[in-house]
Design an enzyme around this catalytic site. Structure first.
Site, mmCIF file in Angstrom:
data_model
loop_
_atom_site.group_PDB
_atom_site.id
_atom_site.type_symbol
_atom_site.label_atom_id
_atom_site.label_comp_id
_atom_site.label_asym_id
_atom_site.label_seq_id
_atom_site.Cartn_x
_atom_site.Cartn_y
_atom_site.Cartn_z
ATOM 1 N N ASN A 1 -33.626 22.113 16.831
ATOM 2 C CA ASN A 1 -32.741 21.422 17.776
ATOM 3 C C ASN A 1 -31.436 22.161 18.010
ATOM 4 O OD1 ASN A 1 -31.941 20.950 15.125
ATOM 5 N ND2 ASN A 1 -30.970 19.007 15.631
ATOM 6 N N ASN B 1 -1.010 -10.111 -15.827
ATOM 7 C CA ASN B 1 -0.723 -10.338 -14.413
ATOM 8 C C ASN B 1 -1.651 -9.479 -13.567
ATOM 9 O OD1 ASN B 1 0.588 -10.902 -11.981
ATOM 10 N ND2 ASN B 1 2.031 -9.201 -12.248
ATOM 11 N N LYS C 1 -32.807 12.781 11.560
ATOM 12 C CA LYS C 1 -31.431 12.603 12.045
ATOM 13 C C LYS C 1 -31.457 12.253 13.532
ATOM 14 C CE LYS C 1 -28.999 15.219 14.235
ATOM 15 N NZ LYS C 1 -28.234 16.273 14.911
ATOM 16 N N TYR D 1 -38.521 18.179 9.368
ATOM 17 C CA TYR D 1 -37.189 17.862 9.875
ATOM 18 C C TYR D 1 -37.334 17.407 11.318
ATOM 19 C CZ TYR D 1 -32.669 18.151 12.001
ATOM 20 O OH TYR D 1 -31.542 17.830 12.705
ATOM 21 N N ASN E 1 -48.602 11.223 15.304
ATOM 22 C CA ASN E 1 -48.787 11.737 13.945
ATOM 23 C C ASN E 1 -48.173 13.134 13.886
ATOM 24 O OD1 ASN E 1 -49.905 12.947 11.551
ATOM 25 N ND2 ASN E 1 -51.342 11.240 11.506
ATOM 26 N N ALA F 1 0.830 -1.208 0.000
ATOM 27 C CA ALA F 1 0.000 0.000 0.000
ATOM 28 C C ALA F 1 0.859 1.249 0.000
ATOM 29 C CB ALA F 1 -0.915 -0.009 1.225
ATOM 30 N N ALA G 1 -47.584 17.897 8.432
ATOM 31 C CA ALA G 1 -46.710 18.424 7.387
ATOM 32 C C ALA G 1 -45.973 19.669 7.858
ATOM 33 C CB ALA G 1 -47.531 18.762 6.149
ATOM 34 N N ARG H 1 -1.429 9.149 -10.423
ATOM 35 C CA ARG H 1 -2.437 9.295 -11.476
ATOM 36 C C ARG H 1 -3.834 9.547 -10.926
ATOM 37 N NH1 ARG H 1 -0.924 4.184 -14.826
ATOM 38 N NH2 ARG H 1 -2.948 4.517 -15.816
HETATM 39 C C1 UD1 Z 1 1.588 -4.141 -11.191
HETATM 40 C C2 UD1 Z 1 2.370 -5.330 -11.746
HETATM 41 C C3 UD1 Z 1 1.827 -5.678 -13.118
HETATM 42 C C4 UD1 Z 1 0.366 -6.009 -13.004
HETATM 43 C C5 UD1 Z 1 -0.399 -4.862 -12.337
HETATM 44 C C6 UD1 Z 1 -1.809 -5.315 -11.995
HETATM 45 C C7 UD1 Z 1 4.683 -5.304 -10.897
HETATM 46 C C8 UD1 Z 1 6.080 -4.938 -11.189
HETATM 47 N N1 UD1 Z 1 3.782 -4.995 -11.833
HETATM 48 O O1 UD1 Z 1 1.803 -3.029 -12.052
HETATM 49 O O2 UD1 Z 1 2.522 -6.811 -13.655
HETATM 50 O O3 UD1 Z 1 -0.172 -6.283 -14.279
HETATM 51 O O4 UD1 Z 1 0.205 -4.491 -11.089
HETATM 52 O O5 UD1 Z 1 -2.583 -4.264 -11.493
HETATM 53 O O6 UD1 Z 1 4.409 -5.876 -9.854
HETATM 54 N N2 UD1 Z 1 3.688 -0.556 -4.504
HETATM 55 C C9 UD1 Z 1 4.419 -0.335 -3.356
HETATM 56 N N3 UD1 Z 1 5.726 0.035 -3.451
HETATM 57 C C10 UD1 Z 1 6.357 0.194 -4.634
HETATM 58 C C11 UD1 Z 1 5.613 -0.016 -5.822
HETATM 59 C C12 UD1 Z 1 4.276 -0.382 -5.716
HETATM 60 O O7 UD1 Z 1 3.906 -0.507 -2.253
HETATM 61 O O8 UD1 Z 1 7.547 0.544 -4.624
HETATM 62 C C13 UD1 Z 1 2.304 -0.982 -4.391
HETATM 63 C C14 UD1 Z 1 1.286 0.038 -4.899
HETATM 64 O O9 UD1 Z 1 0.760 0.808 -3.818
HETATM 65 C C15 UD1 Z 1 0.185 -0.830 -5.464
HETATM 66 C C16 UD1 Z 1 0.912 -2.090 -5.884
HETATM 67 O O10 UD1 Z 1 2.137 -2.121 -5.179
HETATM 68 O O11 UD1 Z 1 -0.778 -1.159 -4.475
HETATM 69 C C17 UD1 Z 1 1.163 -2.152 -7.393
HETATM 70 O O12 UD1 Z 1 1.939 -1.038 -7.792
HETATM 71 P P1 UD1 Z 1 1.632 -0.236 -9.122
HETATM 72 O O13 UD1 Z 1 2.661 0.809 -9.250
HETATM 73 O O14 UD1 Z 1 0.216 0.167 -9.156
HETATM 74 O O15 UD1 Z 1 1.938 -1.394 -10.203
HETATM 75 P P2 UD1 Z 1 1.402 -1.517 -11.674
HETATM 76 O O16 UD1 Z 1 2.212 -0.665 -12.577
HETATM 77 O O17 UD1 Z 1 -0.058 -1.346 -11.688
#
Ligand code: UD1
Ligand code: CA
Length: 455
Positions: A377, A178, A342, A357, A368, A17, A371, A23
Site C-alpha cells: 500500500n 488524607n 490496518k 498484511y 479467502n 493540575a 497465507a 518524581r
Molecule cells: C497532598 C496532600 C496530602 C495528601 C496527599 C494525597 C496537601 C498539602 N497535601 O500531598 O495531605 O495525603 O495529597 O495524595 O494538600 N498542586 C498544584 N499546585 C501546587 C501544589 C500542588 O496544582 O502548588 C497539585 C498537584 O498537581 C497535585 C495535587 O495538587 O495534583 C497534590 O499535590 P502534591 O504535591 O502531589 O501533594 P502531596 O504531597 O501528594
C-alpha cells in the site's frame, strides 16, 4: 438521569493540575501520564462529569498549554486557571478565585494525580455538605501511610490534617490519611482559603489547613472514608504502575460481570474505553489499546494486540493477530495467526488465516486471502488502496500492488505480483512458466559423486 443531576445544589469542581511532578523524572507533566490509555487528568474529569458538577475549573502551571489542551479535550466546558507560582494546594485552589466568587453551594477540590476516584465518592463528599458540614475531607487507610497527610481526630471530630513532613512521631503513627480531595461549602470556601498561612516545613499554603481554619471559625469539618484503592495518589512511576494495576482489575471485573469470558483475566489489558459484548471470549495475553469494540460472541485468541479496532459479532482474531486503527472485522470473519490489519474493512465471513498484511483495503464478504498475502500500500511517499471483491480467492504469497482491484469471484494464482485490476470471475496469474528437465537430478548427483570433495 443520574441521581446527581437531580441534586438541587450547584457545584463547582476545581481540579489541581499544576504540579510539576518531578518524581516522575519525565519530560511530560505528571497529570498527563496515562492509566488505561487515558491521562490521569482526563480520568478525574470523567468522574466529575458523572458526579454532576455544574462548572469545572482546572488549575495548570505557567506555560502548560499541553495540560490546558488535554483538559479542554476531556471536558470541553472546562475553565483554565494558571497558578503562576507553585506555592501549595490552597494557593492553587485560589488561582480559581474568580470562579469561587461566582458563588456555588458546593465546591469540590480534586487532585489530577488521584485518577481512580469514583463519582459515588464525590457524591458522598457533597452529601456531607448537604448535611451541614462546611468542609468534608476524604480519608483512607493505605497500606503504607508514609508521605500522606494524617487526619487527626479528637472526640470523634476532625480537628486537623497534618502533612507527613510536619508531623510528630506520634502523629506519623496515625493510619488514617488524607486522600487530598475535599468538599467545601461555597459560602465559606473563600474565607477558609484566605485564612490559610504557610508556616510549615515546606513554606507552602496547604489546602489541608482549611480544617483548622474551619475549627477556628466554629464551622463543622468532617471526614468521609474511601477505599484505599480508589484514592491512591500518583507521585512517581511505581505508584503509576500500582494505579494501573487497580484500574485493570476494575476493568476485568466489569467485563466479566457484563458477560465476557476472560480465561486468564490477569493477563488481559484494557483501555478505559474498551467495549466487549456478551459471550465474547478473550484468551490469555491480549492487549486492548484505546478505541476497541468487540461485539457479541467474538473470540480474541491469545497474544492478540488491538488498537482502534472493531471486531463484529462472531468474528475471530488471532492467535498473534495485530489489529491496528480502523481495522473492522465483519461478522463471522476470521483473521488468523501473524496477520496484521490496518484501516481495512473485512467483509462478513471473509478469511485471512495466516501471515498476511492487509492495509488501506476492503475485503468483500466470504473472500479467502491465502497465507502470506500482502497489500503493497505504500511506495515510500503515498498510500494507495486495495479493493478485493466478494468471494474472491487470493492465492498464497501474492503481492497486491495498490492501487488495485480484484473483482468479485476472481482468482489470483499463488505467488503473483498483481499490479493491474483483475476482472470479476477471471483468473490472474503472474509468474514465470515452470521449466522441467527430466533426469537432471540423477545426472547431477552422479557428476558430484565422481568429483573429489573440497570441504
Ligand atoms: C497532598 C496532600 C496530602 C495528601 C496527599 C494525597 C496537601 C498539602 N497535601 O500531598 O495531605 O495525603 O495529597 O495524595 O494538600 N498542586 C498544584 N499546585 C501546587 C501544589 C500542588 O496544582 O502548588 C497539585 C498537584 O498537581 C497535585 C495535587 O495538587 O495534583 C497534590 O499535590 P502534591 O504535591 O502531589 O501533594 P502531596 O504531597 O501528594
Ligand atoms: Ca500527590
Amino acid at each position: 438521569m443520574s441521581s446527581t443531576e437531580r441534586n438541587p445544589r450547584t457545584c463547582l469542581a476545581i481540579v489541581l493540575a499544576a504540579g510539576e511532578g518531578t518524581r516522575m523524572k519525565s519530560a511530560r507533566p505528571k497529570v498527563l501520564h496515562e492509566v488505561g490509555g487515558r491521562s490521569m487528568l482526563a480520568h478525574v474529569l470523567a468522574s466529575l462529569g458523572a458526579a454532576g458538577a455544574d462548572a469545572v475549573a482546572v488549575v495548570v502551571g505557567p506555560g502548560r498549554e499541553d495540560v490546558a489542551e488535554a483538559a479542554r479535550a476531556a471536558s470541553p466546558g472546562a475553565e483554565i486557571y494558571v497558578q503562576t507560582e507553585r506555592l501549595g494546594t490552597a494557593h492553587a485552589v485560589l488561582a480559581a478565585r474568580s470562579a469561587l466568587a461566582r458563588g456555588y453551594d458546593d465546591v469540590l477540590v480534586l487532585f489530577a494525580d488521584t485518577p481512580l476516584v469514583t463519582p459515588e465518592t464525590l457524591r458522598r463528599l457533597r452529601a456531607a455538605l448537604a448535611d451541614g458540614a462546611a468542609l468534608a475531607a476524604l480519608g483512607f487507610e493505605p497500606a503504607d501511610p508514609t508521605g500522606y497527610g494524617r487526619l487527626l481526630i479528637a472526640d470523634g471530630r476532625l480537628v486537623a490534617i497534618r502533612e507527613h513532613k510536619d508531623a510528630s512521631e506520634a502523629e506519623r503513627r496515625v493510619g488514617l490519611c488524607n486522600a487530598g480531595l475535599m468538599a467545601l461549602s461555597g459560602r465559606d470556601a473563600l474565607s477558609l482559603l484566605d485564612a490559610i498561612g504557610n508556616a510549615n516545613v515546606q513554606k507552602e499554603f496547604y489546602l489541608t489547613d482549611a480544617v483548622e481554619a474551619a475549627r477556628a471559625a466554629s464551622l463543622a469539618a468532617v471526614h468521609v472514608l474511601a477505599g484505599k484503592h480508589e484514592v491512591m495518589g500518583v507521585n512517581d512511576r511505581v505508584q503509576l504502575a500500582a494505579a494501573e494495576a487497580i484500574f485493570q482489575a476494575r476493568m476485568r471485573e466489569a467485563a466479566m460481570r457484563d458477560g465476557a469470558t476472560l480465561i486468564a483475566p490477569e493477563t488481559v489489558f484494557f483501555s478505559h474505553d474498551t467495549k466487549l459484548g456478551r459471550d465474547v471470549l478473550v484468551e490469555p495475553n491480549v492487549v486492548f489499546l484505546p478505541g476497541c469494540v468487540v461485539e457479541d460472541g467474538a473470540v480474541i485468541h491469545a497474544f492478540t494486540h488491538l488498537e482502534g479496532a472493531t471486531v463484529r459479532a462472531g468474528a475471530t482474531a488471532g492467535p498473534y493477530a495485530r489489529l491496528r486503527p480502523r481495522a473492522d472485522l465483519g461478522p463471522k470473519s476470521k483473521v488468523g495467526n501473524f496477520v496484521e490489519i490496518k484501516a481495512a474493512k473485512i467483509g462478513a465471513g471473509a478469511k485471512i488465516s495466516h501471515l498476511s498484511y492487509i492495509g488501506d483495503a476492503s475485503v468483500g464478504a466470504n473472500a479467502n486471502i491465502g497465507a502470506g498475502t500482502i497489500t503493497c500500500n505504500y511506495d515510500g511517499f503515498n498510500k494507495a488502496r486495495t479493493d478485493i471483491g466478494e468471494g474472491a480467492f487470493v492465492g498464497s504469497n501474492s503481492s497486491l500492488v495498490a492501487p488495485v482491484r480484484i473483482g468479485a469471484g476472481a482468482y489470483v494464482g499463488s505467488g503473483s505480483v498483481i499490479t493491474k485490476d483483475v476482472a470479476p470471475d477471471s483468473l490472474a496469474l503472474e509468474r514465470g512458466t515452470q521449466a522441467e528437465k527430466p533426469g537432471w537430478a540423477t545426472r547431477f548427483r552422479a557428476a558430484q559423486a565422481r568429483r573429489p570433495k573440497n570441504r
